[in-house]
Motif scaffolding. Structure first.
Motif, mmCIF file in Angstrom:
data_model
loop_
_atom_site.group_PDB
_atom_site.id
_atom_site.type_symbol
_atom_site.label_atom_id
_atom_site.label_comp_id
_atom_site.label_asym_id
_atom_site.label_seq_id
_atom_site.Cartn_x
_atom_site.Cartn_y
_atom_site.Cartn_z
ATOM 1 N N LEU A 11 -61.557 15.959 -80.367
ATOM 2 C CA LEU A 11 -62.752 16.663 -79.876
ATOM 3 C C LEU A 11 -63.671 15.716 -79.120
ATOM 4 C CD1 LEU A 11 -63.469 18.909 -83.010
ATOM 5 C CD2 LEU A 11 -62.264 19.570 -80.906
ATOM 6 N N GLY A 12 -63.079 15.000 -78.165
ATOM 7 C CA GLY A 12 -63.907 14.312 -77.173
ATOM 8 C C GLY A 12 -64.496 15.388 -76.270
ATOM 9 N N MET A 14 -63.424 16.577 -73.597
ATOM 10 C CA MET A 14 -62.378 17.486 -73.115
ATOM 11 C C MET A 14 -61.913 18.447 -74.206
ATOM 12 S SD MET A 14 -60.773 18.434 -70.525
ATOM 13 C CE MET A 14 -60.833 17.241 -69.199
ATOM 14 N N GLY A 15 -61.606 17.906 -75.386
ATOM 15 C CA GLY A 15 -61.140 18.769 -76.474
ATOM 16 C C GLY A 15 -62.199 19.788 -76.885
ATOM 17 N N ASN A 33 -60.969 16.527 -85.949
ATOM 18 C CA ASN A 33 -61.334 15.323 -85.209
ATOM 19 C C ASN A 33 -61.641 14.215 -86.193
ATOM 20 O OD1 ASN A 33 -61.890 14.184 -82.531
ATOM 21 N ND2 ASN A 33 -63.965 13.900 -83.307
ATOM 22 N N ARG A 34 -61.290 12.978 -85.804
ATOM 23 C CA ARG A 34 -61.569 11.837 -86.690
ATOM 24 C C ARG A 34 -63.041 11.823 -87.079
ATOM 25 N NH1 ARG A 34 -61.089 5.827 -84.285
ATOM 26 N NH2 ARG A 34 -62.467 6.832 -82.777
ATOM 27 N N THR A 35 -63.903 11.935 -86.090
ATOM 28 C CA THR A 35 -65.348 12.015 -86.362
ATOM 29 C C THR A 35 -65.674 13.502 -86.538
ATOM 30 O OG1 THR A 35 -65.609 10.123 -84.894
ATOM 31 C CG2 THR A 35 -67.621 11.317 -85.498
ATOM 32 N N SER A 66 -55.771 16.537 -77.499
ATOM 33 C CA SER A 66 -56.621 15.963 -76.452
ATOM 34 C C SER A 66 -57.171 14.637 -76.988
ATOM 35 C CB SER A 66 -57.761 16.929 -76.095
ATOM 36 O OG SER A 66 -58.573 16.347 -75.087
ATOM 37 N N LEU A 67 -56.331 13.606 -76.872
ATOM 38 C CA LEU A 67 -56.655 12.302 -77.468
ATOM 39 C C LEU A 67 -56.825 11.253 -76.383
ATOM 40 C CD1 LEU A 67 -54.052 12.720 -80.321
ATOM 41 C CD2 LEU A 67 -56.552 12.857 -80.560
ATOM 42 N N THR A 68 -57.367 10.107 -76.757
ATOM 43 C CA THR A 68 -57.624 9.060 -75.772
ATOM 44 C C THR A 68 -56.334 8.601 -75.106
ATOM 45 O OG1 THR A 68 -59.562 8.342 -76.997
ATOM 46 C CG2 THR A 68 -58.624 6.753 -75.454
ATOM 47 N N LEU A 76 -52.124 9.071 -85.450
ATOM 48 C CA LEU A 76 -52.602 10.243 -86.189
ATOM 49 C C LEU A 76 -51.466 11.087 -86.746
ATOM 50 C CD1 LEU A 76 -55.527 11.562 -83.919
ATOM 51 C CD2 LEU A 76 -55.701 10.306 -86.078
ATOM 52 N N LEU A 92 -52.048 17.390 -74.087
ATOM 53 C CA LEU A 92 -52.904 17.264 -72.904
ATOM 54 C C LEU A 92 -53.598 15.903 -72.883
ATOM 55 C CD1 LEU A 92 -54.368 20.884 -72.787
ATOM 56 C CD2 LEU A 92 -52.183 20.032 -71.983
ATOM 57 N N SER A 94 -53.593 12.054 -71.619
ATOM 58 C CA SER A 94 -53.085 11.367 -70.415
ATOM 59 C C SER A 94 -52.335 10.092 -70.781
ATOM 60 C CB SER A 94 -54.241 10.961 -69.502
ATOM 61 O OG SER A 94 -55.022 12.067 -69.170
ATOM 62 N N PRO A 122 -62.573 18.004 -64.756
ATOM 63 C CA PRO A 122 -63.514 17.503 -65.758
ATOM 64 C C PRO A 122 -63.784 18.585 -66.804
ATOM 65 C CG PRO A 122 -64.680 18.072 -63.740
ATOM 66 C CD PRO A 122 -63.219 18.260 -63.464
ATOM 67 N N PRO A 123 -64.324 18.177 -67.968
ATOM 68 C CA PRO A 123 -64.584 19.163 -69.033
ATOM 69 C C PRO A 123 -65.422 20.354 -68.564
ATOM 70 C CG PRO A 123 -64.923 16.932 -69.846
ATOM 71 C CD PRO A 123 -64.660 16.803 -68.382
ATOM 72 N N TYR A 169 -50.043 14.057 -62.420
ATOM 73 C CA TYR A 169 -51.405 13.635 -62.760
ATOM 74 C C TYR A 169 -51.648 12.206 -62.287
ATOM 75 C CZ TYR A 169 -55.342 12.137 -65.615
ATOM 76 O OH TYR A 169 -56.533 11.613 -66.034
HETATM 77 P P1 NDP Z 1 -62.169 10.692 -75.488
HETATM 78 O O1 NDP Z 1 -61.516 9.365 -75.427
HETATM 79 O O2 NDP Z 1 -63.636 10.795 -75.352
HETATM 80 O O3 NDP Z 1 -61.822 11.439 -76.867
HETATM 81 C C1 NDP Z 1 -60.544 11.795 -77.298
HETATM 82 C C2 NDP Z 1 -60.388 11.897 -78.780
HETATM 83 O O4 NDP Z 1 -59.579 10.785 -79.217
HETATM 84 C C3 NDP Z 1 -61.627 11.914 -79.646
HETATM 85 O O5 NDP Z 1 -61.500 13.047 -80.462
HETATM 86 C C4 NDP Z 1 -61.501 10.641 -80.460
HETATM 87 O O6 NDP Z 1 -61.951 10.782 -81.805
HETATM 88 C C5 NDP Z 1 -60.026 10.455 -80.522
HETATM 89 N N1 NDP Z 1 -59.665 9.079 -80.863
HETATM 90 C C6 NDP Z 1 -59.776 7.969 -80.079
HETATM 91 N N2 NDP Z 1 -59.348 6.883 -80.743
HETATM 92 C C7 NDP Z 1 -58.958 7.322 -81.979
HETATM 93 C C8 NDP Z 1 -58.388 6.689 -83.100
HETATM 94 N N3 NDP Z 1 -58.140 5.369 -83.094
HETATM 95 N N4 NDP Z 1 -58.109 7.443 -84.171
HETATM 96 C C9 NDP Z 1 -58.347 8.770 -84.186
HETATM 97 N N5 NDP Z 1 -58.867 9.446 -83.134
HETATM 98 C C10 NDP Z 1 -59.160 8.721 -82.056
HETATM 99 O O7 NDP Z 1 -61.423 11.543 -74.393
HETATM 100 P P2 NDP Z 1 -61.800 12.858 -73.558
HETATM 101 O O8 NDP Z 1 -62.147 13.967 -74.467
HETATM 102 O O9 NDP Z 1 -62.725 12.516 -72.458
HETATM 103 O O10 NDP Z 1 -60.372 13.118 -72.895
HETATM 104 C C11 NDP Z 1 -59.242 13.483 -73.680
HETATM 105 C C12 NDP Z 1 -58.002 13.380 -72.802
HETATM 106 O O11 NDP Z 1 -58.189 14.178 -71.637
HETATM 107 C C13 NDP Z 1 -57.700 11.945 -72.329
HETATM 108 O O12 NDP Z 1 -56.307 11.737 -72.366
HETATM 109 C C14 NDP Z 1 -58.216 11.948 -70.906
HETATM 110 O O13 NDP Z 1 -57.488 11.041 -70.094
HETATM 111 C C15 NDP Z 1 -57.961 13.391 -70.477
HETATM 112 N N6 NDP Z 1 -58.851 13.783 -69.395
HETATM 113 C C16 NDP Z 1 -60.209 13.655 -69.537
HETATM 114 C C17 NDP Z 1 -61.063 13.981 -68.505
HETATM 115 C C18 NDP Z 1 -62.554 13.846 -68.650
HETATM 116 O O14 NDP Z 1 -63.247 13.994 -67.631
HETATM 117 N N7 NDP Z 1 -63.073 13.603 -69.847
HETATM 118 C C19 NDP Z 1 -60.531 14.498 -67.220
HETATM 119 C C20 NDP Z 1 -59.099 14.650 -67.195
HETATM 120 C C21 NDP Z 1 -58.301 14.280 -68.247
HETATM 121 P P3 NDP Z 1 -63.479 10.376 -82.188
HETATM 122 O O15 NDP Z 1 -64.328 11.514 -81.715
HETATM 123 O O16 NDP Z 1 -63.445 10.236 -83.651
HETATM 124 O O17 NDP Z 1 -63.786 9.084 -81.473
#
Ligand code: NDP
Length: 290
Positions: A11-12, A14-15, A33-35, A66-68, A76, A92, A94, A122-123, A169
């Motif tokens: 749940l960054g 994007m998620g 989500n981790r957080t 939708s992870l980093t 995970l 989804l 990258s 973008p989100p 992509y």
């Molecule tokens: P973020 O990196 O902000 O967040 C992704 C998630 O990964 C978060 O839920 C985060 O959890 C989790 N995460 C990261 N590290 C860990 C770990 N060590 N253990 C557990 N969970 C972890 O990414 P976005 O939401 O911005 O993007 C998600 C995907 O979408 C990426 O692959 C990105 O490339 C792709 N994307 C993003 C775009 C954008 O504009 N944002 C555009 C196009 C593609 P926590 O919240 O706990 O940190």
């Protein structure tokens, strides 16, 4: 509710946007989500917060990741791999085409099927049918879940190879990053000369229009494998890029970006393409750095 349930893991920005779009369209949504606090707003809108990632996997057939990056994915999911059997993973996240193929095999070994996604928006554009996400993987799996995934954006299915969505992509990013950074570089040279971005912007737009209009010229030469220098010659381009490098240096601005371009032109001339079009650089790039 007759709409298929969806689980969103990650749940960054994007998620969160994706889970929100599924909620808006009436899908039952489970999130993890981790957080955990990043799910608060979604829970207030009707999402179910899974206490564990295993519980999240158990809540739906379709799992959106939708992870980093893929390192996070394995970290995970490895501990809960037995819960993956029978799942459809819309991955989804990258990464490279190679890592997408590797993940498809990894999921298959655990009884799950992966649809790779390449999110081009973008989100803020999630939920807009005019936006687009690349997909690849088993066609029947895509067809079965297309309507649900279409809630996020337009769907552009590229083929069965799980690497394809990631590849398209990355090709887009290969074009995007140098282009926008080239603009930032030009603005650094402008600023060093007392010209603001706002002053230069109309000229940047005009140049980008020229670039857009020239795309077909480039594509045709590269697909034909013939690079006639009847309109522009690589040797002329080399001189032009050298002036760009010198203009940056005169202004005291870092010139490593145009210098990398100049280096490619020089290698093209050295390889005998001086009288060809700059599109012959595709042959220089194909050989890798020497
Ligand atoms: P973020 O990196 O902000 O967040 C992704 C998630 O990964 C978060 O839920 C985060 O959890 C989790 N995460 C990261 N590290 C860990 C770990 N060590 N253990 C557990 N969970 C972890 O990414 P976005 O939401 O911005 O993007 C998600 C995907 O979408 C990426 O692959 C990105 O490339 C792709 N994307 C993003 C775009 C954008 O504009 N944002 C555009 C196009 C593609 P926590 O919240 O706990 O940190």
């Amino acid at each position: 509710n007759t709409k298929p349930a969806v689980t969103v893991i990650g749940l960054g920005p994007m998620g969160r946007a994706m889970a929100g779009a599924f909620l808006d369209h009436g899908h039952p949504v489970t999130v993890w989500n981790r957080t955990a606090s990043k799910a608060d707003e979604l829970v207030a809108r009707g999402a179910i917060r899974a206490a564990t990632i295993g519980e999240a996997l158990g809540a739906a057939e379709l799992i959106v990741l939708s992870l980093t990056d893929y390192d996070v994915l394995y970290a995970l999911l490895e501990p809960v791999a037995e819960a993956l059997s029978g799942k459809v993973i819309a991955n989804l996240t990258s990464d490279t085409p190679g890592r997408a193929r590797e993940a498809a095999r990894w999921f298959a070994e655990r009884g799950a099927r992966q649809l790779t996604g390449g999110v081009q928006t973008p989100p803020t554009e999630i939920g807009n049918p005019e936006a687009s996400i690349f997909y690849s993987g088993p066609e029947d799996v895509f067809a079965a879940h297309r309507d649900t995934l279409a809630v996020l954006s337009g769907t552009d299915y590229r083929g069965a190879d799980p690497g394809l969505a990631a590849l398209y992509y990355q090709l887009q990013m290969d074009l995007f990053w140098p282009s926008v950074v080239a603009y930032v570089h030009a603005l650094a040279v402008a600023r060093a000369n007392g010209i603001t971005a706002a002053e230069f912007e109309p000229y940047a737009l005009s140049m980008l229009k020229t670039v857009t209009e020239g795309i077909g010229y480039v594509s045709a030469r590269i697909d034909s494998g013939e690079y006639p220098g009847d309109l522009e010659r690589l040797a002329m381009g080399e001189a032009s890029v050298r002036h760009v490098v010198h203009t940056a240096e005169e202004a005291g601005v870092d010139s490593s970006l145009p210098s990398a371009v100049l280096d490619a032109f020089r290698r093209g001339v050295a390889a005998g393409h001086g009288e060809d079009s700059f599109t012959s650089l595709v042959e220089v790039f194909a050989k890798g750095t020497v």
